[in-house]
Design a protein around this motif. Structure first.
Motif, PDB file in Angstrom:
ATOM      1  N   GLY A 133      41.033  36.814  34.169  1.00 61.86           N
ATOM      2  CA  GLY A 133      42.129  35.874  34.216  1.00 61.86           C
ATOM      3  C   GLY A 133      43.442  36.751  34.745  1.00 61.86           C
ATOM      4  N   VAL A 134      44.482  36.054  34.787  1.00 60.56           N
ATOM      5  CA  VAL A 134      45.701  36.725  35.320  1.00 60.56           C
ATOM      6  C   VAL A 134      46.920  36.155  34.229  1.00 60.56           C
ATOM      7  CG1 VAL A 134      45.209  37.167  37.464  1.00 60.56           C
ATOM      8  CG2 VAL A 134      46.468  35.119  37.042  1.00 60.56           C
ATOM      9  N   ARG A 143      48.246  30.811  43.701  1.00 59.56           N
ATOM     10  CA  ARG A 143      47.610  30.213  44.803  1.00 59.56           C
ATOM     11  C   ARG A 143      46.807  31.262  45.708  1.00 59.56           C
ATOM     12  NH1 ARG A 143      52.567  27.739  46.161  1.00 59.56           N
ATOM     13  NH2 ARG A 143      52.762  25.778  45.266  1.00 59.56           N
ATOM     14  N   ARG A 144      47.312  32.320  45.913  1.00 63.82           N
ATOM     15  CA  ARG A 144      46.762  33.327  46.676  1.00 63.82           C
ATOM     16  C   ARG A 144      45.323  33.762  46.023  1.00 63.82           C
ATOM     17  NH1 ARG A 144      47.681  39.394  48.306  1.00 63.82           N
ATOM     18  NH2 ARG A 144      46.004  39.688  49.683  1.00 63.82           N
ATOM     19  N   ALA A 145      45.391  34.154  44.792  1.00 61.81           N
ATOM     20  CA  ALA A 145      44.440  34.722  43.961  1.00 61.81           C
ATOM     21  C   ALA A 145      43.134  33.641  43.975  1.00 61.81           C
ATOM     22  CB  ALA A 145      44.821  34.732  42.545  1.00 61.81           C
ATOM     23  N   VAL A 146      43.462  31.923  43.882  1.00 63.47           N
ATOM     24  CA  VAL A 146      42.447  31.271  43.799  1.00 63.47           C
ATOM     25  C   VAL A 146      41.915  30.680  45.425  1.00 63.47           C
ATOM     26  CG1 VAL A 146      42.293  28.703  43.057  1.00 63.47           C
ATOM     27  CG2 VAL A 146      43.372  30.484  41.522  1.00 63.47           C
ATOM     28  N   GLU A 147      42.939  30.492  46.059  1.00 64.27           N
ATOM     29  CA  GLU A 147      42.468  29.971  47.376  1.00 64.27           C
ATOM     30  C   GLU A 147      42.014  30.888  48.582  1.00 64.27           C
ATOM     31  OE1 GLU A 147      45.636  27.002  48.627  1.00 64.27           O
ATOM     32  OE2 GLU A 147      45.855  26.489  46.512  1.00 64.27           O
ATOM     33  N   GLU A 148      42.808  32.134  48.461  1.00 69.95           N
ATOM     34  CA  GLU A 148      42.517  33.136  49.682  1.00 69.95           C
ATOM     35  C   GLU A 148      41.430  34.083  49.029  1.00 69.95           C
ATOM     36  OE1 GLU A 148      45.939  34.928  51.210  1.00 69.95           O
ATOM     37  OE2 GLU A 148      47.007  33.153  51.207  1.00 69.95           O
ATOM     38  N   ILE A 149      41.720  34.462  47.989  1.00 71.49           N
ATOM     39  CA  ILE A 149      40.856  35.589  47.381  1.00 71.49           C
ATOM     40  C   ILE A 149      39.557  35.058  46.872  1.00 71.49           C
ATOM     41  CG2 ILE A 149      40.502  37.642  45.886  1.00 71.49           C
ATOM     42  CD1 ILE A 149      43.700  38.105  46.327  1.00 71.49           C
TER      43      ILE A 149
END
Length: 274
Positions: A133-134, A143-149
């Motif tokens: 988690g973060v 958003r970047r962690a979930v959707e891109e990475i």
């Protein structure tokens, strides 16, 4: 204890926070919390109490698989090699074979987010942590962690209490099925003296602080980790699980100021970024 299942792990909705309980002094507080029934224990490398938390767990006699143990890596250890070393140190201090949740404590401006999250995912794949988690990510970061990475984020831990709105973040997390873990749920003690919360507490036969915890537990997808060194306060937070809010309570708390952020270190991200 009610739990929220996220990324295959069940997180108890009420946990025991250990921030500002440094060193061996944390051990008796954690031992008492475990004796009262807490099983979700939240620590971090920066808290300087992982050894004490581990000692309390060992002394409790409670089976390891009944616990949900969270620890965190500090923001100056986010390069992969440094993160692995930090994790090994935390695990050794805790005296455990694995943790249930390993988190980035704060983002850093120069971190390679993809590489850091890949290092966390590697620990998960090796079953050294059951989930990752973060903490303290703003909306663009999560958003970047979930959707891109596409990191399997099990929870986002951020400051949340009756004087700070997290509505946009909560809406996003609920859409993605990610629980919000509320730290500083008593606004660093301020909730205890708030007249509105005290008035509502009188109606329910509880304290203002218990109303703050109950308000958070009343919300879908919210986990709460109040810190309490005194046994009476630990018990009071547990008792908040039995407080049921009415619509007029929710309306009164909704009318409180919602722009009061009390955790503002110089390395914090831009909280207004959308």
């Amino acid at each position: 204890m009610e739990t929220i299942t996220t990324q295959g792990v069940a997180m108890p909705r009420l946990g025991f926070g250990t921030f500002r309980m440094p060193g061996a002094a944390a051990q008796p507080a954690v031992e008492n919390a475990i004796a009262l029934g807490y099983r979700h224990i939240d620590t971090a490398a920066m808290y300087d109490n992982e050894s004490a938390v581990g000692a309390a767990i060992a002394a409790s006699g409670v089976n390891r698989n009944e616990f949900f143990i969270t620890t965190k890596v500090w923001h100056d250890q986010l390069a992969a090699d440094a993160l692995y070393r930090a994790f090994d140190t935390s695990l050794r201090k805790l005296g455990l074979d694995y943790v249930d949740l390993y988190m980035i404590h704060w983002p850093s401006k120069d971190m390679d987010m993809a590489a850091t999250l890949e290092a966390l995912m590697s620990l998960r794949e090796r079953r050294l942590t059951r989930a990752i988690g973060v903490c303290n990510f703003n909306l663009p970061m999560i958003r970047r962690a979930v959707e891109e990475i596409r990191a399997p984020i099990a929870s986002l831990q951020i400051e949340y209490h009756p004087f700070l709105s997290q509505a946009p973040m909560l809406a996003y997390l609920r859409e993605k099925g990610i629980p919000l873990t509320a730290y500083a749920p008593l606004a660093q003690g301020r909730a205890a003296s708030d007249p509105t919360l005290a008035f509502l507490g009188q109606k329910h036969g509880c304290s203002a602080a218990q109303m703050a915890v109950a308000w958070l537990l009343d919300q879908e997808g919210v986990i709460v980790i109040p810190k309490a060194a005194r046994p009476e306060s630990q018990q009071a937070n547990l008792d908040a699980l039995g407080i049921w809010l009415e619509n007029e309570d929710r309306t009164a708390i909704a009318a409180l100021p919602k722009d009061q952020r009390f955790v503002r270190p110089p390395f914090a991200p831009d909280w207004d970024a959308l």
